[in-house]
Scaffold this motif. Structure first.
Motif, PDB file in Angstrom:
ATOM      1  N   ASP A  22       0.819  -1.198   0.000  1.00 49.24           N
ATOM      2  CA  ASP A  22       0.000   0.000   0.000  1.00 49.24           C
ATOM      3  C   ASP A  22       0.861   1.259   0.000  1.00 49.24           C
ATOM      4  O   ASP A  22       2.072   1.222   0.286  1.00 49.24           O
ATOM      5  CB  ASP A  22      -0.912  -0.004   1.231  1.00 49.24           C
ATOM      6  CG  ASP A  22      -1.695  -1.307   1.357  1.00 49.24           C
ATOM      7  OD1 ASP A  22      -2.080  -1.849   0.308  1.00 49.24           O
ATOM      8  OD2 ASP A  22      -1.899  -1.766   2.490  1.00 49.24           O
ATOM      9  N   SER A  31       5.690  10.294   1.036  1.00 49.04           N
ATOM     10  CA  SER A  31       5.097   9.044   0.554  1.00 49.04           C
ATOM     11  C   SER A  31       5.661   7.889   1.371  1.00 49.04           C
ATOM     12  O   SER A  31       6.881   7.764   1.513  1.00 49.04           O
ATOM     13  CB  SER A  31       5.411   8.830  -0.930  1.00 49.04           C
ATOM     14  OG  SER A  31       4.827   9.855  -1.707  1.00 49.04           O
ATOM     15  N   ASP A  66      -3.820  11.018   1.295  1.00 50.32           N
ATOM     16  CA  ASP A  66      -4.342   9.976   0.389  1.00 50.32           C
ATOM     17  C   ASP A  66      -3.725   8.640   0.780  1.00 50.32           C
ATOM     18  O   ASP A  66      -2.624   8.585   1.339  1.00 50.32           O
ATOM     19  CB  ASP A  66      -3.985  10.305  -1.060  1.00 50.32           C
ATOM     20  CG  ASP A  66      -4.725   9.405  -2.053  1.00 50.32           C
ATOM     21  OD1 ASP A  66      -5.725   8.764  -1.646  1.00 50.32           O
ATOM     22  OD2 ASP A  66      -4.315   9.359  -3.221  1.00 50.32           O
ATOM     23  N   LYS A  67      -4.441   7.571   0.519  1.00 49.06           N
ATOM     24  CA  LYS A  67      -3.890   6.231   0.719  1.00 49.06           C
ATOM     25  C   LYS A  67      -4.401   5.324  -0.390  1.00 49.06           C
ATOM     26  O   LYS A  67      -5.556   5.396  -0.784  1.00 49.06           O
ATOM     27  CB  LYS A  67      -4.235   5.672   2.106  1.00 49.06           C
ATOM     28  CG  LYS A  67      -5.703   5.542   2.430  1.00 49.06           C
ATOM     29  CD  LYS A  67      -5.865   4.977   3.845  1.00 49.06           C
ATOM     30  CE  LYS A  67      -7.325   4.708   4.191  1.00 49.06           C
ATOM     31  NZ  LYS A  67      -8.098   5.966   4.308  1.00 49.06           N
ATOM     32  N   ARG A  68      -3.515   4.472  -0.911  1.00 48.47           N
ATOM     33  CA  ARG A  68      -3.841   3.570  -2.024  1.00 48.47           C
ATOM     34  C   ARG A  68      -3.470   2.142  -1.623  1.00 48.47           C
ATOM     35  O   ARG A  68      -2.313   1.873  -1.285  1.00 48.47           O
ATOM     36  CB  ARG A  68      -3.065   3.959  -3.284  1.00 48.47           C
ATOM     37  CG  ARG A  68      -3.227   5.411  -3.710  1.00 48.47           C
ATOM     38  CD  ARG A  68      -4.558   5.673  -4.366  1.00 48.47           C
ATOM     39  NE  ARG A  68      -4.690   7.063  -4.786  1.00 48.47           N
ATOM     40  CZ  ARG A  68      -4.284   7.516  -5.978  1.00 48.47           C
ATOM     41  NH1 ARG A  68      -3.721   6.681  -6.835  1.00 48.47           N
ATOM     42  NH2 ARG A  68      -4.450   8.790  -6.278  1.00 48.47           N
ATOM     43  N   THR A  69      -4.446   1.277  -1.649  1.00 49.22           N
ATOM     44  CA  THR A  69      -4.162  -0.128  -1.351  1.00 49.22           C
ATOM     45  C   THR A  69      -3.723  -0.843  -2.625  1.00 49.22           C
ATOM     46  O   THR A  69      -4.105  -0.473  -3.740  1.00 49.22           O
ATOM     47  CB  THR A  69      -5.405  -0.817  -0.776  1.00 49.22           C
ATOM     48  OG1 THR A  69      -6.495  -0.681  -1.707  1.00 49.22           O
ATOM     49  CG2 THR A  69      -5.811  -0.185   0.546  1.00 49.22           C
ATOM     50  N   PHE A  71      -0.951  -0.782  -4.144  1.00 50.86           N
ATOM     51  CA  PHE A  71      -0.304   0.150  -5.067  1.00 50.86           C
ATOM     52  C   PHE A  71       0.996  -0.429  -5.612  1.00 50.86           C
ATOM     53  O   PHE A  71       1.353  -0.200  -6.762  1.00 50.86           O
ATOM     54  CB  PHE A  71      -0.038   1.471  -4.346  1.00 50.86           C
ATOM     55  CG  PHE A  71       0.413   2.578  -5.245  1.00 50.86           C
ATOM     56  CD1 PHE A  71      -0.516   3.308  -5.976  1.00 50.86           C
ATOM     57  CD2 PHE A  71       1.763   2.897  -5.370  1.00 50.86           C
ATOM     58  CE1 PHE A  71      -0.099   4.341  -6.815  1.00 50.86           C
ATOM     59  CE2 PHE A  71       2.180   3.918  -6.208  1.00 50.86           C
ATOM     60  CZ  PHE A  71       1.239   4.648  -6.933  1.00 50.86           C
TER      61      PHE A  71
END
Length: 273
Positions: A22, A31, A66-69, A71
Motif C-alpha cells: 500500500d 510518501s 491519500d492512501k492507495r491499497t 499500489f
C-alpha cells in the motif's frame, strides 16, 4: 474443468493481493510504502521498513492526504515477531517547585524565606519492563532538596519518593518516543532547622501519587535524550519532632498539614531498544 479454473483464478488473486503493498501520502507530502494492517477510529495502523527492519506504527487520519491499497507489487515484510525493547532505564535531574500555598497564619517575617524554600532540585531514575509495545510496569525513585541559609539560620528539606509505576509509550516514525505515566508510592519527609546552633529535626511520611509526560529524542538505537514534566502530591498529617535529644510525635491539625505537592521539570537519558 470450470471448477478447477475458478479455483486457480481465486488462488492467483490471493497471491497477488498478499504480495501487493500500500501507499500512504501524508499532508506534508511524504510518501510511505507500507502494508496497512487495520483502520480503527481516527488512526491507520501499518507496517513499514524502518532502517532495514520491519516496524509497526500508526498515524492519525488527519495527517493522511491519500492512501492507495495494492499500489505496489513488491512486498513490504510484515513484522513476524516482537521488534520492541522490553526494558527501559531512565535517569534524570532538574528543577523542582513546591506549589502549596503558604498559610495566612505564618508571620510576615517568615513568609519571605518560605517562598525561597519552594524552589529546589530533584534527581531520580526508574526502570520499566514492557509487557506489550506500548505499556510497561516498573519502579521509580526521586530525591528532592530545598534549602535556605543566612548568617544565623538554616532550613533544609529533603524528600525521598519510592513508587511503583505504569508507563505508556508511543514510538514515532523518527524513532523518538512520547511517554505518559502514573505512579504511586511512599514519600518520606525530613526538615532540619538550625537556628543559632539549636538544631530541630522534623520527620514524617505519607502516600504519594504522581503523573508524568515526557519526550525521548532518539540519539542512537539504544539511547535517547529525555525531557520530562511531572506532578506529584502528598500530605503529611503526623510528624516526629526531635529537639535536643527529645523526640515527640505530633498529630497535626487540619490547618497545619504539610503539603508535599510539587512540579518537576527534568532532563536526562533513557536507555533501551
Amino acid at each position: 474443468m470450470k471448477n478447477f479454473l475458478f479455483t486457480f483464478l481465486i488462488c492467483m488473486i490471493g497471491i497477488v493481493t498478499a504480495r501487493a503493498q500500500d501507499l500512504i501520502v501524508t499532508t506534508s507530502g511524504d510518501s510511505i510504502r507500507c502494508k496497512i494492517t487495520r483502520e480503527q477510529g481516527d488512526f491507520v495502523y501499518f507496517t513499514y521498513n524502518k532502517f532495514g527492519v520491519p516496524a509497526k506504527t500508526l498515524m492519525p487520519t488527519s495527517d493522511i492526504a491519500d492512501k492507495r491499497t495494492n499500489f505496489y507489487h513488491e512486498p513490504v515484510e510484515i513484522v513476524p515477531k516482537r521488534t520492541y525493547g522490553r526494558w527501559l532505564y531512565r535517569f534524570q535531574g532538574g528543577y523542582s517547585r513546591r506549589v502549596a500555598r503558604i498559610s495566612d497564619q505564618v508571620p510576615s517575617g517568615a513568609r519571605s524565606y518560605l517562598k525561597k524554600m519552594k524552589s529546589g532540585y530533584t534527581l531520580g531514575g526508574d526502570i520499566h519492563y514492557f509487557i506489550s509495545e506500548p505499556f510497561g510496569l516498573g519502579a521509580k525513585y526521586s530525591y528532592n532538596h530545598y534549602q535556605f541559609k543566612d548568617a544565623s539560620f538554616q532550613d533544609k528539606v529533603n524528600l525521598n519518593y519510592f513508587a511503583v509505576s505504569g508507563l505508556n509509550r508511543l514510538v514515532l516514525r523518527s524513532g523518538s518516543e512520547v511517554y505518559i505515566g502514573a505512579n504511586m508510592g511512599y514519600q518520606s519527609y525530613k526538615d532540619q532547622v538550625n537556628s543559632s546552633g539549636a538544631l530541630v529535626s522534623i520527620t514524617g511520611g505519607t502516600v504519594g501519587v504522581g503523573l508524568e509526560i515526557g519526550y525521548g529524542m532518539r540519539m542512537s538505537d539504544a539511547s535517547k535524550l529525555y525531557l520530562n514534566f511531572s506532578v506529584l502530591s502528598g500530605t503529611i498529617s503526623r510528624v516526629t519532632v526531635n529537639s535536643g535529644g527529645r523526640k515527640e510525635t505530633v498529630q497535626l491539625g487540619k490547618g497545619e498539614y504539610e503539603s508535599l505537592a510539587r512540579l518537576e521539570l527534568t532532563l536526562g537519558l533513557a536507555f533501551g531498544h
